[in-house]
Design a protein around this motif. Structure first.
Motif, PDB file in Angstrom:
ATOM      1  N   ASP A 183      25.164  39.908 -48.399  1.00 42.14           N
ATOM      2  CA  ASP A 183      25.082  40.899 -49.625  1.00 42.14           C
ATOM      3  C   ASP A 183      23.529  40.902 -50.363  1.00 42.14           C
ATOM      4  OD1 ASP A 183      27.632  41.397 -49.400  1.00 42.14           O
ATOM      5  OD2 ASP A 183      28.352  39.790 -50.561  1.00 42.14           O
ATOM      6  N   SER A 184      22.661  40.206 -49.783  1.00 42.01           N
ATOM      7  CA  SER A 184      21.406  40.131 -50.330  1.00 42.01           C
ATOM      8  C   SER A 184      20.511  41.609 -50.466  1.00 42.01           C
ATOM      9  CB  SER A 184      20.737  39.173 -49.464  1.00 42.01           C
ATOM     10  OG  SER A 184      20.345  39.507 -48.185  1.00 42.01           O
ATOM     11  N   GLY A 185      20.800  42.362 -49.586  1.00 42.33           N
ATOM     12  CA  GLY A 185      20.205  43.631 -49.450  1.00 42.33           C
ATOM     13  C   GLY A 185      19.002  43.328 -48.274  1.00 42.33           C
ATOM     14  N   GLY A 186      18.959  42.392 -47.678  1.00 43.84           N
ATOM     15  CA  GLY A 186      17.660  42.124 -46.909  1.00 43.84           C
ATOM     16  C   GLY A 186      18.528  42.341 -45.501  1.00 43.84           C
ATOM     17  N   SER A 187      17.593  42.215 -44.377  1.00 46.74           N
ATOM     18  CA  SER A 187      18.024  42.611 -43.158  1.00 46.74           C
ATOM     19  C   SER A 187      18.834  41.312 -42.643  1.00 46.74           C
ATOM     20  CB  SER A 187      16.780  42.720 -42.155  1.00 46.74           C
ATOM     21  OG  SER A 187      16.037  41.700 -42.458  1.00 46.74           O
ATOM     22  N   GLY A 188      18.484  40.214 -43.286  1.00 47.24           N
ATOM     23  CA  GLY A 188      19.190  38.888 -43.000  1.00 47.24           C
ATOM     24  C   GLY A 188      18.957  38.490 -41.560  1.00 47.24           C
ATOM     25  N   VAL A 189      19.917  37.530 -40.807  1.00 42.03           N
ATOM     26  CA  VAL A 189      20.033  37.056 -39.644  1.00 42.03           C
ATOM     27  C   VAL A 189      20.644  37.895 -38.647  1.00 42.03           C
ATOM     28  CG1 VAL A 189      20.406  35.092 -38.039  1.00 42.03           C
ATOM     29  CG2 VAL A 189      19.254  34.864 -40.332  1.00 42.03           C
ATOM     30  N   ARG A 190      20.256  38.637 -37.573  1.00 38.00           N
ATOM     31  CA  ARG A 190      21.067  39.246 -36.746  1.00 38.00           C
ATOM     32  C   ARG A 190      22.208  38.511 -35.593  1.00 38.00           C
ATOM     33  NH1 ARG A 190      21.679  44.466 -36.317  1.00 38.00           N
ATOM     34  NH2 ARG A 190      22.551  45.568 -34.457  1.00 38.00           N
ATOM     35  N   VAL A 191      23.266  38.652 -35.870  1.00 30.76           N
ATOM     36  CA  VAL A 191      24.214  37.911 -34.676  1.00 30.76           C
ATOM     37  C   VAL A 191      24.216  38.785 -33.422  1.00 30.76           C
ATOM     38  CG1 VAL A 191      26.414  36.974 -34.432  1.00 30.76           C
ATOM     39  CG2 VAL A 191      25.615  37.087 -36.767  1.00 30.76           C
ATOM     40  N   THR A 192      24.083  37.912 -32.317  1.00 36.38           N
ATOM     41  CA  THR A 192      24.118  38.578 -31.207  1.00 36.38           C
ATOM     42  C   THR A 192      25.349  38.346 -30.190  1.00 36.38           C
ATOM     43  OG1 THR A 192      22.580  36.964 -30.182  1.00 36.38           O
ATOM     44  CG2 THR A 192      21.481  38.936 -30.974  1.00 36.38           C
ATOM     45  N   SER A 193      25.737  37.250 -30.631  1.00 40.66           N
ATOM     46  CA  SER A 193      27.069  36.769 -29.604  1.00 40.66           C
ATOM     47  C   SER A 193      27.771  35.817 -30.316  1.00 40.66           C
ATOM     48  CB  SER A 193      26.637  36.231 -28.149  1.00 40.66           C
ATOM     49  OG  SER A 193      25.772  35.170 -28.350  1.00 40.66           O
ATOM     50  N   LEU A 194      29.000  35.361 -29.608  1.00 40.72           N
ATOM     51  CA  LEU A 194      29.805  34.266 -30.109  1.00 40.72           C
ATOM     52  C   LEU A 194      30.205  33.449 -28.942  1.00 40.72           C
ATOM     53  CD1 LEU A 194      31.952  32.979 -32.111  1.00 40.72           C
ATOM     54  CD2 LEU A 194      33.699  34.654 -31.363  1.00 40.72           C
ATOM     55  N   VAL A 195      29.975  32.106 -28.937  1.00 39.89           N
ATOM     56  CA  VAL A 195      29.855  31.325 -28.045  1.00 39.89           C
ATOM     57  C   VAL A 195      30.864  30.171 -28.263  1.00 39.89           C
ATOM     58  CG1 VAL A 195      28.836  29.568 -26.503  1.00 39.89           C
ATOM     59  CG2 VAL A 195      27.481  31.575 -27.302  1.00 39.89           C
ATOM     60  N   VAL A 196      31.941  30.423 -27.402  1.00 39.00           N
ATOM     61  CA  VAL A 196      33.066  29.533 -27.534  1.00 39.00           C
ATOM     62  C   VAL A 196      33.364  28.499 -26.589  1.00 39.00           C
ATOM     63  CG1 VAL A 196      35.679  29.149 -28.116  1.00 39.00           C
ATOM     64  CG2 VAL A 196      34.207  31.447 -28.850  1.00 39.00           C
ATOM     65  N   THR A 197      33.663  27.280 -26.937  1.00 44.22           N
ATOM     66  CA  THR A 197      33.813  26.174 -25.899  1.00 44.22           C
ATOM     67  C   THR A 197      35.324  25.378 -26.129  1.00 44.22           C
ATOM     68  OG1 THR A 197      31.428  25.664 -25.998  1.00 44.22           O
ATOM     69  CG2 THR A 197      33.003  23.687 -24.919  1.00 44.22           C
ATOM     70  N   PRO A 198      36.186  25.642 -25.407  1.00 43.87           N
ATOM     71  CA  PRO A 198      37.348  25.096 -25.857  1.00 43.87           C
ATOM     72  C   PRO A 198      37.474  23.545 -26.223  1.00 43.87           C
ATOM     73  CG  PRO A 198      37.758  26.544 -23.902  1.00 43.87           C
ATOM     74  CD  PRO A 198      36.114  26.292 -24.283  1.00 43.87           C
ATOM     75  N   PRO A 199      38.490  22.910 -26.688  1.00 48.93           N
ATOM     76  CA  PRO A 199      38.379  21.401 -27.104  1.00 48.93           C
ATOM     77  C   PRO A 199      38.248  20.646 -25.742  1.00 48.93           C
ATOM     78  CG  PRO A 199      40.109  22.759 -28.364  1.00 48.93           C
ATOM     79  CD  PRO A 199      39.439  23.587 -27.280  1.00 48.93           C
ATOM     80  N   ASP A 200      37.353  19.752 -25.802  1.00 43.08           N
ATOM     81  CA  ASP A 200      37.471  18.713 -24.930  1.00 43.08           C
ATOM     82  C   ASP A 200      36.860  19.459 -23.542  1.00 43.08           C
ATOM     83  OD1 ASP A 200      38.364  16.685 -26.431  1.00 43.08           O
ATOM     84  OD2 ASP A 200      40.280  16.948 -25.922  1.00 43.08           O
ATOM     85  N   GLU A 201      36.187  20.361 -23.474  1.00 40.08           N
ATOM     86  CA  GLU A 201      35.475  21.085 -22.379  1.00 40.08           C
ATOM     87  C   GLU A 201      34.157  21.301 -22.558  1.00 40.08           C
ATOM     88  OE1 GLU A 201      37.246  21.048 -19.734  1.00 40.08           O
ATOM     89  OE2 GLU A 201      37.091  23.250 -19.057  1.00 40.08           O
ATOM     90  N   THR A 202      33.280  21.208 -21.729  1.00 38.85           N
ATOM     91  CA  THR A 202      31.736  21.526 -21.519  1.00 38.85           C
ATOM     92  C   THR A 202      31.611  22.932 -21.176  1.00 38.85           C
ATOM     93  OG1 THR A 202      31.554  20.686 -19.341  1.00 38.85           O
ATOM     94  CG2 THR A 202      31.344  19.108 -21.097  1.00 38.85           C
ATOM     95  N   LYS A 203      32.414  23.745 -20.462  1.00 37.23           N
ATOM     96  CA  LYS A 203      32.001  25.171 -20.133  1.00 37.23           C
ATOM     97  C   LYS A 203      32.248  26.016 -21.320  1.00 37.23           C
ATOM     98  CE  LYS A 203      32.839  28.557 -16.664  1.00 37.23           C
ATOM     99  NZ  LYS A 203      33.456  28.625 -15.171  1.00 37.23           N
ATOM    100  N   SER A 204      31.257  26.913 -21.773  1.00 37.25           N
ATOM    101  CA  SER A 204      31.503  27.817 -22.910  1.00 37.25           C
ATOM    102  C   SER A 204      31.484  29.132 -22.289  1.00 37.25           C
ATOM    103  CB  SER A 204      30.331  27.677 -23.690  1.00 37.25           C
ATOM    104  OG  SER A 204      30.137  26.260 -24.226  1.00 37.25           O
ATOM    105  N   VAL A 205      32.195  29.979 -23.224  1.00 36.37           N
ATOM    106  CA  VAL A 205      32.222  31.498 -22.764  1.00 36.37           C
ATOM    107  C   VAL A 205      31.303  32.168 -23.979  1.00 36.37           C
ATOM    108  CG1 VAL A 205      33.933  33.235 -22.589  1.00 36.37           C
ATOM    109  CG2 VAL A 205      34.469  31.240 -21.550  1.00 36.37           C
ATOM    110  N   SER A 206      30.778  33.207 -23.573  1.00 39.82           N
ATOM    111  CA  SER A 206      30.109  33.991 -24.493  1.00 39.82           C
ATOM    112  C   SER A 206      30.582  35.401 -24.487  1.00 39.82           C
ATOM    113  CB  SER A 206      28.466  34.184 -24.059  1.00 39.82           C
ATOM    114  OG  SER A 206      27.643  35.036 -25.311  1.00 39.82           O
ATOM    115  N   ILE A 207      31.159  35.877 -25.819  1.00 39.81           N
ATOM    116  CA  ILE A 207      31.661  37.264 -25.775  1.00 39.81           C
ATOM    117  C   ILE A 207      31.011  37.710 -27.200  1.00 39.81           C
ATOM    118  CG2 ILE A 207      33.828  36.136 -25.237  1.00 39.81           C
ATOM    119  CD1 ILE A 207      35.006  35.792 -27.798  1.00 39.81           C
ATOM    120  N   GLU A 208      31.523  39.141 -27.046  1.00 42.94           N
ATOM    121  CA  GLU A 208      30.844  39.954 -28.262  1.00 42.94           C
ATOM    122  C   GLU A 208      31.231  39.495 -29.316  1.00 42.94           C
ATOM    123  OE1 GLU A 208      30.677  44.565 -29.426  1.00 42.94           O
ATOM    124  OE2 GLU A 208      31.632  43.870 -27.415  1.00 42.94           O
ATOM    125  N   TRP A 209      30.333  39.514 -30.428  1.00 45.56           N
ATOM    126  CA  TRP A 209      30.477  39.038 -31.954  1.00 45.56           C
ATOM    127  C   TRP A 209      31.279  40.155 -32.741  1.00 45.56           C
ATOM    128  CZ3 TRP A 209      31.312  35.698 -35.568  1.00 45.56           C
ATOM    129  CH2 TRP A 209      31.004  35.732 -36.909  1.00 45.56           C
TER     130      TRP A 209
END
Length: 213
Positions: free
Chosen positions: A158-184
Motif C-alpha cells: 500500500d506504499s504507492g511504490g513499485s515494491g518487490v515484484r513476485v515472480t514465483s511460489l516455490v513449495v517444498t513438502p515437509p521433510d522433503e528436499t525436492k521443491s515445486v515452482s508454481i505461479e504466484w
C-alpha cells in the motif's frame, strides 16, 4: 537202584529244559515292550522338535510381518506424489494477503505430512523465505486422493511504490528436499522492507482453504 538213578537223572534233565524255556520266554517278552516304547517315542520327538515347531515359528513370523505392514508407520508424502496448486484466498478488508496452497495426494496410498511445508517467494530482488506462523502442530495423515490446504500470508503493498515484484511460489513438502515452482496467484508486489526479517508467513497444514477434504 539203577532205575531210581535213571529216574532222578530224567527229572533233572526235564527240570533244566523247563527252566531254559522260561528264561527264553522272559527274554522274548522283555524285548517286545522295549521295541514298542522306542517306536512310540520317535513321533513325539519329531512333533516337538521337527517340522511342527518350525511351522509354528514360521507362521508367527509371517503374521508379524503382515502386522508390521498394516500397523507400522505411514510413509511421508513425497513431492512427486503430490499435486501442488495455489489460489488467491484474500478476503476483502484483510490487512494481509493470503494464498492457499493445496496438496492433493496422488500416491495411491495414505501418507504423512508434518506440520509445515517450506515456502519461498521468487522475486526480482531474490528469494524470500517464509517464516512459520505460530507453534508446530501434529503430523497429518493425508488419505489417498484427498487434499489439504495451508495458508501463506504476506503484507499488501500500500506504499504507492513499485515494491518487490513476485515472480514465483516455490513449495517444498515437509521433510522433503525436492521443491515445486508454481505461479504466484497473489498480489503482484510486496512492500519493500528494511531487512528486519521475513514479512511472509506460512501456516501449518489445514490452516487455509477447506482444511482436509
Amino acid at each position: 537202584m539203577r532205575v531210581r538213578k535213571l529216574t532222578f537223572a530224567a527229572l533233572a534233565i526235564a527240570t533244566a529244559l523247563s527252566l531254559t524255556a522260561c528264561n527264553d520266554e522272559d527274554l522274548t517278552g522283555q524285548a517286545d515292550p522295549s521295541s514298542t516304547s522306542t517306536g512310540s517315542s520317535a513321533p513325539d520327538d519329531a512333533g516337538s522338535d521337527g517340522s511342527g515347531g518350525s511351522d509354528e515359528e514360521g507362521g508367527k513370523g509371517t503374521v508379524a510381518g503382515t502386522g508390521s505392514n498394516e500397523n507400522g508407520e505411514i510413509g511421508k508424502c513425497r513431492t512427486d506424489e503430490l499435486e501442488i496448486t495455489a489460489s488467491d484466498a484474500t478476503i476483502g478488508g484483510d490487512t494481509e494477503g493470503t494464498v492457499a496452497v493445496e496438496f492433493k495426494n496422488g500416491a495411491g496410498r495414505d501418507c504423512a505430512l508434518a506440520a509445515y511445508a517450506g515456502v519461498d517467494l521468487g522475486t526480482d530482488s531474490g528469494m524470500i523465505s517464509a517464516e512459520r506462523a505460530g507453534e508446530p502442530v501434529d503430523t497429518t495423515i493425508l488419505k489417498d486422493g484427498k487434499s489439504i490446504f495451508f495458508g501463506v500470508t504476506y503484507p499488501m503493498n500500500d506504499s504507492g511504490g513499485s515494491g518487490v515484484r513476485v515472480t514465483s511460489l516455490v513449495v517444498t513438502p515437509p521433510d522433503e528436499t525436492k521443491s515445486v515452482s508454481i505461479e504466484w496467484p497473489g498480489e503482484a508486489t510486496l512492500p519493500v522492507t528494511d531487512g528486519g526479517g521475513s514479512s511472509v508467513k506460512v501456516g501449518p497444514m489445514g490452516s487455509a482453504g477447506q482444511g482436509e477434504g
